[in-house]
Design an enzyme around this catalytic site. Sequence first.
Site, PDB file in Angstrom:
ATOM      1  N   TYR A  47       0.821  -1.202   0.000  1.00 39.79           N
ATOM      2  CA  TYR A  47       0.000   0.000   0.000  1.00 39.79           C
ATOM      3  C   TYR A  47       0.862   1.261   0.000  1.00 39.79           C
ATOM      4  CZ  TYR A  47      -4.014   2.960   0.931  1.00 39.79           C
ATOM      5  OH  TYR A  47      -4.981   3.916   0.817  1.00 39.79           O
ATOM      6  N   TYR A  51       3.670   5.417  -2.639  1.00 39.56           N
ATOM      7  CA  TYR A  51       4.026   6.720  -2.072  1.00 39.56           C
ATOM      8  C   TYR A  51       5.539   6.866  -1.975  1.00 39.56           C
ATOM      9  CZ  TYR A  51      -0.910   6.974  -0.887  1.00 39.56           C
ATOM     10  OH  TYR A  51      -2.277   6.997  -0.955  1.00 39.56           O
TER      11      TYR A  51
END
Length: 732
Positions: A412, A416
């Site tokens: 996840y 980023y």
Amino acid sequence: MSTELAPTLARRAPCIAIPDYIAGVKVNKALFAGPTGPEDLTFIDRKLARLEQVTAGKLFGEYQRRRQQYQAKSANLWLRMAADTAQAQQDRFPVPIRRINEEARREAVAREWATQVNAIVSHLTQGFTVPQPAAELLAAAMAPARQWGFSPVLPDLSGEVTDKHLDHAASAVARLQDEDWWLRQIRRAYQRHRELVAIMAGDVRRGVSPYVSHRAFMDYRSNKVAQARWLADMLVVNEDKGLELSLAEAHAASVSNPEIRRVELMVRMRGFEDLAWEQGHAAEFYTWTTPSRFHAWNTVKEDRGRSVRNKRYRGTSPRDAQAYLCRQWAKARAAMARAGITVYGFRVVEPHHDGTPHWHMLFFVEPAQRDQLRDILGRYACEHDQDEIKNHRSARFDVLAIDPAYGSATGYIAKYIAKNIDGHRVGDDYEAEAQANETATNVAAWASLWGIRQFQQIGGPSVTVWRELRRLREAVKDPLIEPARVAADAGNWAEFIGSMGGVSLPRQDRPIKLAHLVTPCASKYGEDLRRLVGVTSAGGCSMRTRLDGWAVVKKSPARGCGERSELPLSGGSRAPWSSDNNCTGRIELPSLAVELAGAGLDAVDRGRMEAGAVVVVDGLYHWIRDGRLYQSRHRPQFGRSPAKNGRKGWAEDRDLEQLQQHRLNHQAMAVLAGDLPLDEYIEAAPDTTKAMQALDNQLDKEYREAPVSFRQDQYLIMLSGFVASFQGWGEL
């Protein structure tokens, strides 16, 4: 305004001729044709009068866009806020902004203020012969720096003063007397001032230039190119061990390499996750966003993500926003400590399209403490300006509980991390409306410009110990070091955490620590230099991980003739209150490649200078003699005959013409970057036609390299129109 009053005001309004240009920007006269036009022009002139021309031009360009798109009143309100903010930022500098808008000028100002501090210290110490109380001398030396808002790290002299405090104070005074230290501070302050103006003017946002302005991006890219050239020109050698390695290869093999940095972060993140599932901890993903007043531009999702001005914005910088988030995080950590909550994981800082930072935090916590952790983080994320969020708390604080049945926590956060390093396999960057592998450089430029730490590990042992242990390829006998070495060598961060005492053990209690070799008074500022040499265990065993005898040398055809590293080994004298004021030594001169890169000279310039030419950059004359670079504000005299007849005179005329053209090209690049006002460029040019041709060439080059950004940069468009207006006019 009532329709009855409009004719009266129109009759009373002074007859002001609408100028063709304001601050170098062409005036759209149709926008000021109404009855309030003269009054608005007077207001604009008053607001922009004291601003730097480049700043005033950017604000006026954005003002006209707003006046055309919205209303005159809305544009006037915006200009009032933007001009006042820019003026307040400009007034922070104790010298006129013109004096620091070019590198040569900044160097002169840095030299001037360093000399001023040196004179203060010399006066108080009667020529560096009479000791003075540390607090008084430091306060006097800091007075000029406080006018700029600059400060080195200062010691606390309010309590008992030890030798360590005195050494620290001596180093601070040495910095304040160093023109290089002043130049770094002034350059950084001006660059941030210039970027803040770009943010307010709309040059930093989606659809224009995401995260940083195009000019800041070009500066960052130029610095990286210069760094790559220097790395390619240098070697690291160890003559004692007979080892030699390209410095570029050594750089590529370190965590300075974006790919290696990304992979290491992912390994550590995966190790945290494996440990969390093993211990039954919950994974939580949080997003913190600053209040609206920190955001210059918003996006309208209903209108294909179009960026619009935020009316709540108050002229803050990305650094101000980061400082706000850090303060709130400090409050949250204190609250977690009081509640006995232990978390571990990673924090990632990334920018919104307008450069405002926001935080992503992936934490692992005991399930029983999860709700309390959410309450604490949510409380401080939404502590201020609560009226703007009301029941929409997710706009400021977003929570996602990660269920391992639907995917891993590492997977996840991977996008980023990659998005903010190299964009590896991210695809679209929806914030910037571009490919992530293209915008990653913008993010890096943003972090570098504003001094923002992008990634921070929360909890867990030192990653430097991990890196040093990976250097050990052979087994060691120490029972504390060997398990950690095996885990590090295998890339198993979870096992490494276990061998280092767990995630929450204080650093001073860790079984393995770093070992440093300290060289007293060896830095430029008289400070002790701590050189990392290995690791040591609580059992008393020390393992060396780094070899002595390494040196950085310049590549040469005959390897034995390489120039030594430019790194200084010791510093000069310090302030005379110190009891051990004998830390002097030889400072080796920088290598020619480093000097050239620092002066902004490339390989072409070097070849010409080595052939005997003089290169002029930013008003400074540069030449090479006996393998060294020399600089002067006056043209050097090498005993050439003034005669202009014959072949030799023709060659000198040709060289002079080439030097003038080279200078024009550099100055034209400075105009495009906003570092040199257009009017100064034209006035200083000996031949206006050639000057405009040089500017036209640089604009054409800029367009070919980045056509999309060029078409969206109002300043570059203005310059293009200005150059076009001179076509066919000849010499002015």
